[in-house]
Design a protein around this motif. Structure first.
Motif, PDB file in Angstrom:
ATOM      1  N   VAL A   1       0.827  -1.206   0.000  1.00  0.00           N
ATOM      2  CA  VAL A   1       0.000   0.000   0.000  1.00  0.00           C
ATOM      3  C   VAL A   1       0.865   1.261   0.000  1.00  0.00           C
ATOM      4  N   MET A   2       2.117   1.150   0.465  1.00  0.00           N
ATOM      5  CA  MET A   2       2.997   2.316   0.515  1.00  0.00           C
ATOM      6  C   MET A   2       3.319   2.855  -0.876  1.00  0.00           C
ATOM      7  N   GLU A   3       3.235   2.011  -1.900  1.00  0.00           N
ATOM      8  CA  GLU A   3       3.512   2.468  -3.262  1.00  0.00           C
ATOM      9  C   GLU A   3       2.537   3.557  -3.676  1.00  0.00           C
ATOM     10  N   LYS A   4       1.261   3.394  -3.353  1.00  0.00           N
ATOM     11  CA  LYS A   4       0.253   4.394  -3.728  1.00  0.00           C
ATOM     12  C   LYS A   4       0.457   5.701  -2.967  1.00  0.00           C
ATOM     13  N   ILE A   5       0.891   5.600  -1.719  1.00  0.00           N
ATOM     14  CA  ILE A   5       1.153   6.806  -0.938  1.00  0.00           C
ATOM     15  C   ILE A   5       2.356   7.541  -1.504  1.00  0.00           C
ATOM     16  N   ALA A   6       3.433   6.802  -1.805  1.00  0.00           N
ATOM     17  CA  ALA A   6       4.659   7.421  -2.319  1.00  0.00           C
ATOM     18  C   ALA A   6       4.444   8.053  -3.682  1.00  0.00           C
ATOM     19  N   ALA A   7       3.571   7.464  -4.480  1.00  0.00           N
ATOM     20  CA  ALA A   7       3.378   7.921  -5.863  1.00  0.00           C
ATOM     21  C   ALA A   7       2.822   9.344  -5.942  1.00  0.00           C
ATOM     22  N   VAL A   8       2.158   9.807  -4.884  1.00  0.00           N
ATOM     23  CA  VAL A   8       1.588  11.158  -4.915  1.00  0.00           C
ATOM     24  C   VAL A   8       2.456  12.173  -4.178  1.00  0.00           C
ATOM     25  N   ARG A   9       3.600  11.736  -3.679  1.00  0.00           N
ATOM     26  CA  ARG A   9       4.509  12.644  -2.989  1.00  0.00           C
ATOM     27  C   ARG A   9       5.449  13.318  -3.992  1.00  0.00           C
ATOM     28  N   PRO A  10       5.925  14.526  -3.682  1.00  0.00           N
ATOM     29  CA  PRO A  10       6.959  15.134  -4.529  1.00  0.00           C
ATOM     30  C   PRO A  10       8.203  14.251  -4.546  1.00  0.00           C
ATOM     31  N   ILE A  11       8.847  14.125  -5.702  1.00  0.00           N
ATOM     32  CA  ILE A  11      10.042  13.291  -5.824  1.00  0.00           C
ATOM     33  C   ILE A  11      11.243  14.006  -5.200  1.00  0.00           C
ATOM     34  N   ARG A  12      11.985  13.270  -4.381  1.00  0.00           N
ATOM     35  CA  ARG A  12      13.171  13.817  -3.721  1.00  0.00           C
ATOM     36  C   ARG A  12      14.356  12.899  -4.019  1.00  0.00           C
ATOM     37  N   PRO A  13      15.154  13.211  -5.042  1.00  0.00           N
ATOM     38  CA  PRO A  13      16.283  12.350  -5.388  1.00  0.00           C
ATOM     39  C   PRO A  13      17.367  12.382  -4.304  1.00  0.00           C
ATOM     40  N   ALA A  14      17.886  11.207  -3.961  1.00  0.00           N
ATOM     41  CA  ALA A  14      18.916  11.094  -2.922  1.00  0.00           C
ATOM     42  C   ALA A  14      19.842   9.932  -3.266  1.00  0.00           C
ATOM     43  N   ALA A  15      20.967   9.893  -2.584  1.00  0.00           N
ATOM     44  CA  ALA A  15      21.924   8.803  -2.778  1.00  0.00           C
ATOM     45  C   ALA A  15      22.543   8.456  -1.439  1.00  0.00           C
ATOM     46  N   VAL A  16      22.842   7.169  -1.235  1.00  0.00           N
ATOM     47  CA  VAL A  16      23.525   6.727  -0.024  1.00  0.00           C
ATOM     48  C   VAL A  16      24.694   5.827  -0.413  1.00  0.00           C
ATOM     49  N   LEU A  17      25.671   5.767   0.472  1.00  0.00           N
ATOM     50  CA  LEU A  17      26.806   4.872   0.298  1.00  0.00           C
ATOM     51  C   LEU A  17      26.576   3.626   1.131  1.00  0.00           C
ATOM     52  N   VAL A  18      26.726   2.451   0.498  1.00  0.00           N
ATOM     53  CA  VAL A  18      26.669   1.169   1.211  1.00  0.00           C
ATOM     54  C   VAL A  18      28.123   0.703   1.322  1.00  0.00           C
ATOM     55  N   PRO A  19      28.821   1.095   2.407  1.00  0.00           N
ATOM     56  CA  PRO A  19      30.262   0.880   2.492  1.00  0.00           C
ATOM     57  C   PRO A  19      30.588  -0.488   3.100  1.00  0.00           C
ATOM     58  N   VAL A  20      31.133  -1.375   2.287  1.00  0.00           N
ATOM     59  CA  VAL A  20      31.522  -2.711   2.751  1.00  0.00           C
ATOM     60  C   VAL A  20      33.030  -2.698   2.974  1.00  0.00           C
ATOM     61  N   VAL A  21      33.438  -2.868   4.227  1.00  0.00           N
ATOM     62  CA  VAL A  21      34.849  -2.767   4.591  1.00  0.00           C
ATOM     63  C   VAL A  21      35.530  -4.107   4.343  1.00  0.00           C
ATOM     64  N   ASP A  22      36.640  -4.061   3.627  1.00  0.00           N
ATOM     65  CA  ASP A  22      37.316  -5.270   3.165  1.00  0.00           C
ATOM     66  C   ASP A  22      38.227  -5.865   4.237  1.00  0.00           C
ATOM     67  N   HIS A  23      37.622  -6.263   5.351  1.00  0.00           N
ATOM     68  CA  HIS A  23      38.314  -7.057   6.358  1.00  0.00           C
ATOM     69  C   HIS A  23      38.313  -8.520   5.891  1.00  0.00           C
ATOM     70  N   PRO A  24      39.137  -9.391   6.524  1.00  0.00           N
ATOM     71  CA  PRO A  24      39.024 -10.822   6.224  1.00  0.00           C
ATOM     72  C   PRO A  24      37.586 -11.332   6.371  1.00  0.00           C
ATOM     73  N   GLU A  25      36.865 -10.796   7.354  1.00  0.00           N
ATOM     74  CA  GLU A  25      35.423 -11.005   7.475  1.00  0.00           C
ATOM     75  C   GLU A  25      34.781  -9.631   7.271  1.00  0.00           C
ATOM     76  N   PRO A  26      34.252  -9.355   6.080  1.00  0.00           N
ATOM     77  CA  PRO A  26      33.797  -7.996   5.737  1.00  0.00           C
ATOM     78  C   PRO A  26      32.713  -7.483   6.684  1.00  0.00           C
ATOM     79  N   THR A  27      32.678  -6.171   6.813  1.00  0.00           N
ATOM     80  CA  THR A  27      31.664  -5.511   7.621  1.00  0.00           C
ATOM     81  C   THR A  27      30.995  -4.425   6.800  1.00  0.00           C
ATOM     82  N   VAL A  28      29.838  -3.965   7.279  1.00  0.00           N
ATOM     83  CA  VAL A  28      29.153  -2.820   6.672  1.00  0.00           C
ATOM     84  C   VAL A  28      29.212  -1.668   7.669  1.00  0.00           C
ATOM     85  N   LEU A  29      29.632  -0.518   7.185  1.00  0.00           N
ATOM     86  CA  LEU A  29      29.750   0.669   8.015  1.00  0.00           C
ATOM     87  C   LEU A  29      28.407   1.397   8.043  1.00  0.00           C
TER      88      LEU A  29
END
Length: 220
Positions: free
Chosen positions: A48-76
């Motif tokens: 149902v959230m799709e119908k709500i979002a569709a009538v909102r003003p568009i707000r372009p944004a970007a995020v970084l998904v930083p995966v740290v290259d440890h022997p066992e990787p982590t996300v920051l």
């Protein structure tokens, strides 16, 4: 009887190789076009959230998904400052509004990471975009997955971020840790993804983007 789903175990090298093969830096369709409804977003867990979002003003944004290259990787991940008017104290990725001066969403994500937590882009290797993610409030977010070289130092911007921490990638990508929760929002019951790690509650957009990372990289 419900079929049990197991998450494949990927080494750091395997994860980054898959990300490089499956993702690219092509501008996502629908970032600013109201006639294109992104296939991923808050409506993954709550249609149902799709119908709500569709009538909102568009707000372009970007995020970084930083995966740290440890022997066992982590996300920051970051914890937003408690005094912010929107989503105070919530766990998020570094990121924000795409400015007119930003050449691409990649530049937006890298700039915001520098501004919010002082992550020097010299330590960051962009790998590609996940699917465009649409939020209930009209944000259209481009998540940029990147390999982060260990050894970086961070300087937090206290006007935006209270804390920063790392979570094992294997934990975040274990499908058994992906839950569906609900809460009341503006008079309606809203459903969303959530992941609990120790005392950290990762939910909403952040959990939804992590779910998209799982779908793009871990599904065969």
């Amino acid at each position: 009887m419900q079929e049990m789903v197991t998450t494949p175990v990927l080494s750091a090298a395997e994860f980054f190789t898959r990300a490089g093969e499956r993702l690219d830096l092509v501008m996502p369709q629908g970032l600013t076009d109201p006639n294109v409804i992104p296939k991923r977003g808050d409506h993954d867990a709550d249609p149902v959230m799709e119908k709500i979002a569709a009538v909102r003003p568009i707000r372009p944004a970007a995020v970084l998904v930083p995966v740290v290259d440890h022997p066992e990787p982590t996300v920051l991940l970051t914890q937003r400052a408690q005094h912010l008017p929107d989503h105070p104290g919530q766990i998020s990725f570094p990121g924000g509004k795409i400015e007119a001066s930003d050449e691409t969403p990649k530049h937006s994500a890298l700039r915001e990471a520098e501004e919010e937590i002082g992550l020097d882009r010299a330590h960051v290797e962009p790998l590609g975009y996940l699917d465009l993610y649409m939020t209930t409030l009209g944000y259209r977010i481009v998540p940029l997955v990147a390999r982060v070289e260990p050894g970086f130092t961070l300087t937090l911007n206290p006007s935006e971020v209270d804390n920063v921490f790392e979570v094992p990638l294997a934990f975040l990508m274990d499908i058994a840790n992906h839950q569906r929760h609900s809460r009341e929002w503006q008079g309606v019951t809203r459903h969303f993804y959530a992941i609990t790690f120790e005392q950290r509650y990762i939910w909403g957009v952040t959990a939804g983007i992590l779910r998209n990372l799982y779908d793009r990289i871990y599904r065969e």
